[in-house]
Write a protein that holds these residues in place. Structure first.
Motif, PDB file in Angstrom:
ATOM      1  N   ILE A  28       0.843  -1.203   0.000  1.00 60.24           N
ATOM      2  CA  ILE A  28       0.000   0.000   0.000  1.00 60.24           C
ATOM      3  C   ILE A  28       0.878   1.253   0.000  1.00 60.24           C
ATOM      4  N   SER A  29       1.904   1.242   0.854  1.00 61.07           N
ATOM      5  CA  SER A  29       2.824   2.375   0.949  1.00 61.07           C
ATOM      6  C   SER A  29       3.563   2.594  -0.373  1.00 61.07           C
ATOM      7  N   ARG A  30       4.042   1.507  -0.993  1.00 58.53           N
ATOM      8  CA  ARG A  30       4.776   1.617  -2.263  1.00 58.53           C
ATOM      9  C   ARG A  30       3.882   2.176  -3.371  1.00 58.53           C
ATOM     10  N   LEU A  31       2.634   1.692  -3.427  1.00 57.53           N
ATOM     11  CA  LEU A  31       1.693   2.190  -4.437  1.00 57.53           C
ATOM     12  C   LEU A  31       1.444   3.688  -4.255  1.00 57.53           C
ATOM     13  N   GLN A  32       1.255   4.109  -3.003  1.00 54.43           N
ATOM     14  CA  GLN A  32       1.000   5.520  -2.722  1.00 54.43           C
ATOM     15  C   GLN A  32       2.221   6.382  -3.063  1.00 54.43           C
ATOM     16  N   GLN A  33       3.421   5.856  -2.778  1.00 55.68           N
ATOM     17  CA  GLN A  33       4.653   6.588  -3.106  1.00 55.68           C
ATOM     18  C   GLN A  33       4.839   6.742  -4.614  1.00 55.68           C
ATOM     19  N   ASN A  34       4.249   5.825  -5.375  1.00 58.58           N
ATOM     20  CA  ASN A  34       4.328   5.890  -6.834  1.00 58.58           C
ATOM     21  C   ASN A  34       3.174   6.668  -7.457  1.00 58.58           C
ATOM     22  N   GLY A  35       2.414   7.351  -6.600  1.00 55.93           N
ATOM     23  CA  GLY A  35       1.374   8.246  -7.107  1.00 55.93           C
ATOM     24  C   GLY A  35      -0.002   7.623  -7.280  1.00 55.93           C
ATOM     25  N   PHE A  36      -0.162   6.372  -6.816  1.00 55.41           N
ATOM     26  CA  PHE A  36      -1.470   5.709  -6.917  1.00 55.41           C
ATOM     27  C   PHE A  36      -2.215   5.814  -5.592  1.00 55.41           C
ATOM     28  N   SER A  37      -3.531   5.745  -5.647  1.00 56.68           N
ATOM     29  CA  SER A  37      -4.303   5.608  -4.407  1.00 56.68           C
ATOM     30  C   SER A  37      -4.357   4.122  -4.059  1.00 56.68           C
ATOM     31  N   ALA A  38      -4.340   3.802  -2.775  1.00 54.46           N
ATOM     32  CA  ALA A  38      -4.349   2.403  -2.327  1.00 54.46           C
ATOM     33  C   ALA A  38      -4.868   2.331  -0.906  1.00 54.46           C
ATOM     34  N   SER A  39      -5.553   1.223  -0.591  1.00 53.72           N
ATOM     35  CA  SER A  39      -6.094   1.021   0.758  1.00 53.72           C
ATOM     36  C   SER A  39      -6.240  -0.471   1.021  1.00 53.72           C
ATOM     37  N   PRO A  40      -6.332  -0.864   2.302  1.00 52.81           N
ATOM     38  CA  PRO A  40      -6.744  -2.243   2.585  1.00 52.81           C
ATOM     39  C   PRO A  40      -8.227  -2.402   2.251  1.00 52.81           C
ATOM     40  N   THR A  41      -8.739  -3.620   2.343  1.00 49.95           N
ATOM     41  CA  THR A  41     -10.163  -3.858   2.104  1.00 49.95           C
ATOM     42  C   THR A  41     -10.745  -4.719   3.213  1.00 49.95           C
TER      43      THR A  41
ATOM     44  N   PHE B 222     -12.916  -6.863   2.744  1.00 52.93           N
ATOM     45  CA  PHE B 222     -13.333  -8.126   2.142  1.00 52.93           C
ATOM     46  C   PHE B 222     -12.330  -9.253   2.357  1.00 52.93           C
ATOM     47  N   ASN B 223     -11.064  -8.905   2.625  1.00 56.85           N
ATOM     48  CA  ASN B 223     -10.024  -9.929   2.720  1.00 56.85           C
ATOM     49  C   ASN B 223      -8.860  -9.379   3.549  1.00 56.85           C
ATOM     50  N   PRO B 224      -8.368 -10.142   4.549  1.00 55.45           N
ATOM     51  CA  PRO B 224      -7.289  -9.625   5.404  1.00 55.45           C
ATOM     52  C   PRO B 224      -5.979  -9.357   4.663  1.00 55.45           C
ATOM     53  N   THR B 225      -5.774 -10.016   3.504  1.00 54.69           N
ATOM     54  CA  THR B 225      -4.557  -9.742   2.718  1.00 54.69           C
ATOM     55  C   THR B 225      -4.901  -9.026   1.413  1.00 54.69           C
ATOM     56  N   GLY B 226      -6.075  -8.405   1.362  1.00 52.76           N
ATOM     57  CA  GLY B 226      -6.524  -7.728   0.154  1.00 52.76           C
ATOM     58  C   GLY B 226      -6.234  -6.236   0.179  1.00 52.76           C
ATOM     59  N   PHE B 227      -6.117  -5.641  -1.007  1.00 53.80           N
ATOM     60  CA  PHE B 227      -5.925  -4.189  -1.105  1.00 53.80           C
ATOM     61  C   PHE B 227      -6.596  -3.685  -2.382  1.00 53.80           C
ATOM     62  N   ARG B 228      -7.010  -2.422  -2.338  1.00 53.60           N
ATOM     63  CA  ARG B 228      -7.600  -1.757  -3.502  1.00 53.60           C
ATOM     64  C   ARG B 228      -6.644  -0.682  -4.000  1.00 53.60           C
ATOM     65  N   THR B 229      -6.646  -0.477  -5.290  1.00 52.22           N
ATOM     66  CA  THR B 229      -5.806   0.555  -5.876  1.00 52.22           C
ATOM     67  C   THR B 229      -6.339   0.932  -7.254  1.00 52.22           C
ATOM     68  N   ASN B 230      -5.982   2.143  -7.700  1.00 53.14           N
ATOM     69  CA  ASN B 230      -6.340   2.553  -9.059  1.00 53.14           C
ATOM     70  C   ASN B 230      -5.230   2.209 -10.053  1.00 53.14           C
ATOM     71  N   SER B 231      -4.205   1.490  -9.579  1.00 57.71           N
ATOM     72  CA  SER B 231      -3.138   1.036 -10.467  1.00 57.71           C
ATOM     73  C   SER B 231      -3.574  -0.204 -11.243  1.00 57.71           C
ATOM     74  N   LYS B 232      -3.069  -0.364 -12.464  1.00 56.45           N
ATOM     75  CA  LYS B 232      -3.291  -1.596 -13.233  1.00 56.45           C
ATOM     76  C   LYS B 232      -2.352  -2.683 -12.711  1.00 56.45           C
ATOM     77  N   ILE B 233      -2.660  -3.937 -13.026  1.00 53.98           N
ATOM     78  CA  ILE B 233      -1.913  -5.051 -12.460  1.00 53.98           C
ATOM     79  C   ILE B 233      -0.463  -5.111 -12.953  1.00 53.98           C
ATOM     80  N   ASP B 234      -0.177  -4.634 -14.170  1.00 55.54           N
ATOM     81  CA  ASP B 234       1.213  -4.656 -14.632  1.00 55.54           C
ATOM     82  C   ASP B 234       2.094  -3.766 -13.757  1.00 55.54           C
ATOM     83  N   LYS B 235       1.572  -2.616 -13.381  1.00 57.56           N
ATOM     84  CA  LYS B 235       2.321  -1.693 -12.497  1.00 57.56           C
ATOM     85  C   LYS B 235       2.388  -2.246 -11.074  1.00 57.56           C
ATOM     86  N   ILE B 236       1.300  -2.872 -10.620  1.00 58.21           N
ATOM     87  CA  ILE B 236       1.300  -3.476  -9.274  1.00 58.21           C
ATOM     88  C   ILE B 236       2.415  -4.519  -9.181  1.00 58.21           C
ATOM     89  N   LYS B 237       2.544  -5.376 -10.191  1.00 59.69           N
ATOM     90  CA  LYS B 237       3.569  -6.419 -10.203  1.00 59.69           C
ATOM     91  C   LYS B 237       4.971  -5.817 -10.211  1.00 59.69           C
TER      92      LYS B 237
END
Length: 378
Positions: free
Chosen positions: A343-356, A358-373
């Protein structure tokens, strides 16, 4: 009061509830005893927080209607733990209703009444102007589909409709034809199947409401083991929104998004897309309402509720379709990294991100999966 030795008393929240021992001791309760699900305590805790928050700002009679009450656990707790409520519970099982009345007596509840009727006949009795419920609850064993119409008719303007589903095999895609018949949409098996399920339940409920010239808006949702529940505000006005659509999921690269159109290929890898829906693609949480819920959590409810509600607040403005740490790690054939780190890395890269929630190891973000990886393995 004399209670026979086949009955035991449990305390849930601040409320004593009489339960047949067989309902607690056997995994599949015999047909001749009243059904009670102790594992649904967490969901009932959520209900107390949602209902008490909602009724604080509700103007009018605080009438609570439970169409399929069983032993009345939810209604008893509403009557006992939320001041100023008038509770009517309904069931077809006479022994369940008898125990329900005895539970009301040991809690000294004068605001609790029982009814033995078909659920829609029960709701129909409250469907006229001046007699509708501030909160209407539909909690079936299986799908709520056939009860939603009469539930909406029994809900007052600016009231709340609460709907749960336990037919998770259908909602998760094991029986796609059955899901299409019941929920007017089909699921896709994914790591976030519980979110797709919730959106199918909402899609059906909101579409039925729209047919009745009623607008139904999600306020809060929860997924708890084998139990999914949605809470919607009801307004007696035509629904002019266009928020029924699809979840587009690419099995090849893991890309996903909500879309109002039926698309066929992945924007990242051009593979064939799988579509879940039609379903609700709008927000799952009302941010202001969830913030009020946090201020309204009683000391006696399960602490898991508070953690889930805090996460719901963080994700309330986030995009549809969460990711999980294990899912990303598996695609990269690497070990997962901590949730707060991604979550911290996504936010540092300019994306919004949060836990969810729905799942203890889940997260939401406006990043696409290629950038997430890329960020995950940095």
């Amino acid at each position: 009061m004399q209670i026979d030795n086949q009955i035991t008393t449990i305390t849930e929240g601040k409320t004593q509830i009489l339960i047949p021992r067989g309902a607690l001791e056997q995994k599949v309760p015999p047909r001749d005893i009243a059904f009670f699900n102790p594992r649904a305590k967490l969901s009932r805790d959520f209900s107390i927080i949602v209902y008490s928050t909602f009724l604080k700002n509700f103007e009018g009679q605080k009438l609570f209607l439970d169409g399929l009450s069983g032993l009345g656990a939810r209604g008893l707790r509403v009557a006992n733990e939320i001041p100023g409520t008038e509770v009517f519970v309904n069931d077809l099982n006479p022994s369940a209703l008898e125990l329900s009345k005895k539970s009301a007596e040991i809690n000294n509840l004068a605001n609790y009444q029982v009814s033995k009727n078909d659920i829609c006949q029960f709701f129909n009795a409250f469907s006229k102007k001046g007699s509708r419920g501030a909160i209407v609850d539909i909690d079936p064993f299986g799908s709520p589909a056939k009860y939603i119409d009469c539930g909406i008719r029994a809900t007052v303007h600016k009231g709340m409709l609460s709907v749960s589903a336990t037919d998770l095999q259908v909602l998760h895609g094991l029986f796609k034809d059955a899901c299409k018949k019941k929920y007017h949409g089909i699921p896709v098996k994914t790591a976030y199947s519980n979110e797709i399920s919730i959106r199918l339940i909402l899609g059906l409920t909101i579409s039925v409401a729209a047919r009745l010239d009623v607008e139904a808006t999600p306020m809060f949702v929860e997924t708890n083991q084998h139990y999914y529940r949605v809470y919607l505000r009801i307004l007696n006005k035509p629904d002019t929104r266009d928020q029924i659509g699809y979840i587009a999921h690419c099995k090849n690269c893991g890309n996903r998004r909500a879309t109002s159109e039926s698309i066929s290929s992945c924007e990242l890898c051009s593979s064939t897309i799988e579509l879940a829906g039609p379903l609700w693609i709008g927000k799952l949480f009302d941010k202001d309402f969830v913030a009020q819920m946090i201020q309204n959590i009683p000391d006696y409810v399960d602490k898991k509720c508070e953690k889930a509600i805090q996460k719901a607040l963080l994700e309330s403005e986030m995009p549809a379709c969460y990711y999980t740490l294990d899912e990303i790690a598996e695609r990269l054939k690497s070990a997962p990294i901590p949730l707060d780190q991604i979550i911290s890395r996504l936010q540092q890269n300019g994306f919004s991100a949060s836990p969810t929630s729905f799942n203890p190891t889940g997260f939401r973000t406006n990043s696409k999966i290629d950038k997430i990886k890329e960020i995950f393995s940095a």
